[in-house]
Design a protein around this motif. Structure first.
Motif, PDB file in Angstrom:
ATOM      1  N   PHE A  87      56.193 149.293 -39.991  1.00 18.74           N
ATOM      2  CA  PHE A  87      56.933 150.424 -39.416  1.00 18.74           C
ATOM      3  C   PHE A  87      56.771 151.673 -40.287  1.00 18.74           C
ATOM      4  N   ILE A  88      56.894 151.498 -41.603  1.00 25.73           N
ATOM      5  CA  ILE A  88      56.772 152.646 -42.511  1.00 25.73           C
ATOM      6  C   ILE A  88      55.361 153.220 -42.468  1.00 25.73           C
ATOM      7  N   ALA A  89      54.361 152.344 -42.400  1.00 28.69           N
ATOM      8  CA  ALA A  89      52.969 152.806 -42.349  1.00 28.69           C
ATOM      9  C   ALA A  89      52.713 153.638 -41.099  1.00 28.69           C
ATOM     10  N   ILE A  90      53.198 153.167 -39.946  1.00 29.25           N
ATOM     11  CA  ILE A  90      52.958 153.923 -38.712  1.00 29.25           C
ATOM     12  C   ILE A  90      53.770 155.204 -38.702  1.00 29.25           C
ATOM     13  N   CYS A  91      54.955 155.178 -39.324  1.00 26.87           N
ATOM     14  CA  CYS A  91      55.767 156.389 -39.451  1.00 26.87           C
ATOM     15  C   CYS A  91      55.006 157.457 -40.244  1.00 26.87           C
ATOM     16  N   ILE A  92      54.423 157.051 -41.365  1.00 27.17           N
ATOM     17  CA  ILE A  92      53.663 158.001 -42.192  1.00 27.17           C
ATOM     18  C   ILE A  92      52.462 158.537 -41.420  1.00 27.17           C
ATOM     19  N   ARG A  93      51.776 157.662 -40.695  1.00 22.30           N
ATOM     20  CA  ARG A  93      50.596 158.103 -39.936  1.00 22.30           C
ATOM     21  C   ARG A  93      50.975 159.114 -38.858  1.00 22.30           C
ATOM     22  N   ILE A  94      52.100 158.880 -38.172  1.00 24.54           N
ATOM     23  CA  ILE A  94      52.525 159.804 -37.112  1.00 24.54           C
ATOM     24  C   ILE A  94      52.913 161.159 -37.704  1.00 24.54           C
ATOM     25  N   VAL A  95      53.674 161.128 -38.788  1.00 24.78           N
ATOM     26  CA  VAL A  95      54.120 162.379 -39.406  1.00 24.78           C
ATOM     27  C   VAL A  95      52.930 163.175 -39.921  1.00 24.78           C
ATOM     28  N   LEU A  96      52.002 162.505 -40.593  1.00 21.77           N
ATOM     29  CA  LEU A  96      50.832 163.214 -41.120  1.00 21.77           C
ATOM     30  C   LEU A  96      49.929 163.712 -40.000  1.00 21.77           C
TER      31      LEU A  96
ATOM     32  N   PHE B 227      43.672 151.779 -44.327  1.00 24.69           N
ATOM     33  CA  PHE B 227      43.257 150.511 -44.948  1.00 24.69           C
ATOM     34  C   PHE B 227      44.444 149.562 -45.127  1.00 24.69           C
ATOM     35  N   LEU B 228      45.652 150.122 -45.106  1.00 28.39           N
ATOM     36  CA  LEU B 228      46.857 149.316 -45.320  1.00 28.39           C
ATOM     37  C   LEU B 228      47.329 148.634 -44.050  1.00 28.39           C
ATOM     38  N   ALA B 229      47.169 149.308 -42.911  1.00 27.32           N
ATOM     39  CA  ALA B 229      47.723 148.815 -41.649  1.00 27.32           C
ATOM     40  C   ALA B 229      47.183 147.437 -41.257  1.00 27.32           C
TER      41      ALA B 229
END
Length: 397
Positions: free
Chosen positions: A47-56, A80-82
Motif C-alpha cells: 500500500f505504501i509503495a503504490i501510495c508513493i508511486r501515485i503521489v510522485l 523494483f520494490l513492488a
C-alpha cells in the motif's frame, strides 16, 4: 518559458490524493501494528509503495516536473520494490506460519543497488536534475531517452524492471493456482481469501500486459500527462484497496490472523476421518451459529455454556466445538468472548454513554460477568488491556 500546468480533473484529484491517502494510511496501520502477521506487513508495504508511486506520478505529469526537479527519478527504485513485496504478500498469505528467510531478503537486492546508484543524483546539484529532465522532455518519453544518471540506459533499465515484475507476478499466480489444486478442501472453506488472492494475481498479470504493451509502443500511454489508461497499470493494487474498504475488520490484527491462519494446512489438526463432505457440515453449522448469535444474542448470558448453545442450534457439543475451532480458529469460550467484545465496541460507537461506563459495568452488560473475565478475554484475543484496546479503536474511527 514556464510550462503550462494541466488542470486537475475530478478523477485525477480522486486518484492522486484520495486513493493515495487511503493506501498510505492503511499501509502505515498494517506495518506499525504490533504482532501482525508477515502477510499483513507486506500488504501494508505494498500500500505504501503504490501510495508513493501515485503521489510522485502527480509531479511527473501535467507539466509539473520542471517545477519540482527533486522528485525526478524518486519513483524508479520503488518499481523494483513492488514486485518482491507483492510476491511475498501472496506467499505469506498462503503460508502464514513460515518465517522470513535469507533467500527472500535477496529479492530486494535490485531495489537496494538501484537506490544506491541514484544517491549521488538525489543529493547532487539541482542543475543536474533539470538537465536530465530537459533531456527527457526533449524526447517526450520516460523510457526512450539517452539518460546519463544510471549505469544502464533508461530503456534497458525499463526492460529489466518489466522482466522482474513479470516474473514476480507469474510466480504469485502460479503459487496461488498450485495451492488451490493441492488444497481443494481449503478452497471450499476459504473462498473469500483464495478468491482475493486469485483476483489479485490475475489482475496483476493483466496489468503487466498493459505495461508491456506500453513499453513496446503498442499502446500510446502519455506518460507526461495523466491518462485514464494509466490506471490499468495498478489493477492489482485496487483489488487490495477494495477488499480492505469492503472488510475494514481486516485492519484488526486478530481478525486478519483468524482469516489467514484458516488456510494453514501444515498446522491445522483435522479429524481422523475428515473429508470434504464432513467439512461442508461445519460451514453450515457456522452459518447457523452466527444467525443464532446475531438474532438472539445469547452471549449476553454469563452462564452460557457449550451444551446450551449446541442444543439451541441442534448439533452435538463435539460438532459445535469442532466448528468454532476449524471455521474461526477459536475455542468455544474465545468465540463467545469475541462476540461480547464486539458487542461492547458497537455499543461504544453508537451510544456515547457507553464510553463513560466503567469496566465493571461493561463486563456486566456484555455477559462477561466479572471485570477479571473481561480483562482476560481482551488480553487473550487482542494481546492488550481493555483500556488500551478501546482507546486504539476510538483513535482509528
Amino acid at each position: 518559458m514556464e510550462p503550462k500546468l494541466a488542470m486537475l480533473t475530478i478523477v485525477e484529484f480522486f486518484y492522486d490524493f484520495v486513493i493515495s491517502t487511503l493506501m498510505g494510511l492503511f499501509g502505515l496501520h498494517l506495518i506499525t501494528k504490533k504482532g501482525g502477521l508477515l502477510a499483513a506487513k507486506f500488504l501494508g508495504l505494498s500500500f505504501i509503495a503504490i501510495c508513493i508511486r501515485i503521489v510522485l506520478a502527480y509531479f511527473i505529469t501535467g507539466g509539473r516536473l520542471i517545477q519540482y526537479p527533486h522528485t525526478f527519478m524518486l519513483v524508479s527504485p520503488i518499481q523494483f520494490l513492488a514486485g518482491p513485496v507483492g510476491f511475498l504478500f501472496v506467499y505469506f498469505m498462503l503460508y502464514p506460519k513460515r518465517k522470513f528467510r535469507v533467500w527472500q531478503a535477496v529479492l530486494f537486492l535490485p531495489f537496494v543497488l538501484h537506490t544506491a546508484e541514484l544517491m549521488p543524483f538525489y543529493f547532487g546539484p539541482v542543475e543536474d536534475k533539470i538537465n536530465e529532465i530537459n533531456l527527457m522532455l526533449r524526447y517526450k518519453s520516460l523510457v526512450d531517452f539517452p539518460g546519463t544518471v544510471t549505469f544502464f540506459s533508461p530503456k534497458v533499465l525499463t526492460f529489466i524492471k518489466v522482466v522482474l515484475s513479470t516474473f514476480y507476478v507469474l510466480a504469485s499466480f502460479v503459487l496461488v493456482i498450485l495451492y488451490i489444486l493441492k488444497n481443494r478442501i481449503s478452497l471450499k472453506f476459504n473462498r473469500f481469501l483464495l478468491n482475493w488472492m486469485l483476483s489479485y494475481t490475475s489482475l496483476g498479470l493483466l496489468s503487466m500486459v498493459f505495461i508491456i504493451a506500453y513499453v513496446m509502443g503498442i499502446i500510446g500511454f502519455n506518460n507526461l500527462q495523466f491518462s485514464y489508461a494509466d490506471l490499468l497499470m495498478h489493477l492489482a493494487a485496487f483489488v487490495n484497496l477494495g477488499v480492505v474498504l469492503s472488510r475494514p475488520a481486516l485492519l484488526d490484527h486478530h481478525t486478519f490472523k483468524i482469516l489467514v491462519e484458516r488456510l494453514d494446512q501444515e498446522h491445522r489438526q483435522p479429524d481422523p476421518n475428515e473429508d470434504a463432505e464432513k467439512l461442508k457440515k461445519y460451514e453450515e453449522y457456522a452459518k447457523r451459529l452466527e444467525e443464532f448469535f446475531a438474532k438472539e444474542m445469547p452471549f449476553l448470558d454469563p452462564d452460557l455454556t457449550l451444551e446450551k448453545t449446541a442444543k439451541q442450534i441442534g448439533i452435538t457439543t463435539k460438532e459445535l466445538s469442532r466448528t468454532t475451532s476449524y471455521i474461526y480458529e477459536l475455542g468455544y469460550p474465545d468465540f463467545v468472548n469475541s462476540w461480547r467484545i464486539n458487542y461492547i465496541v458497537d455499543k461504544r460507537t453508537s451510544h456515547t454513554e457507553w464510553r463513560e461506563y466503567s469496566q465493571d459495568m461493561l463486563a456486566e452488560l456484555s455477559g462477561f460477568g466479572s471485570r477479571q473475565s473481561f480483562h482476560n478475554a481482551v488480553n487473550r484475543l487482542h494481546g492488550t488491556t481493555p483500556a488500551s484496546f478501546f482507546s486504539e479503536r476510538a483513535s482509528n474511527r
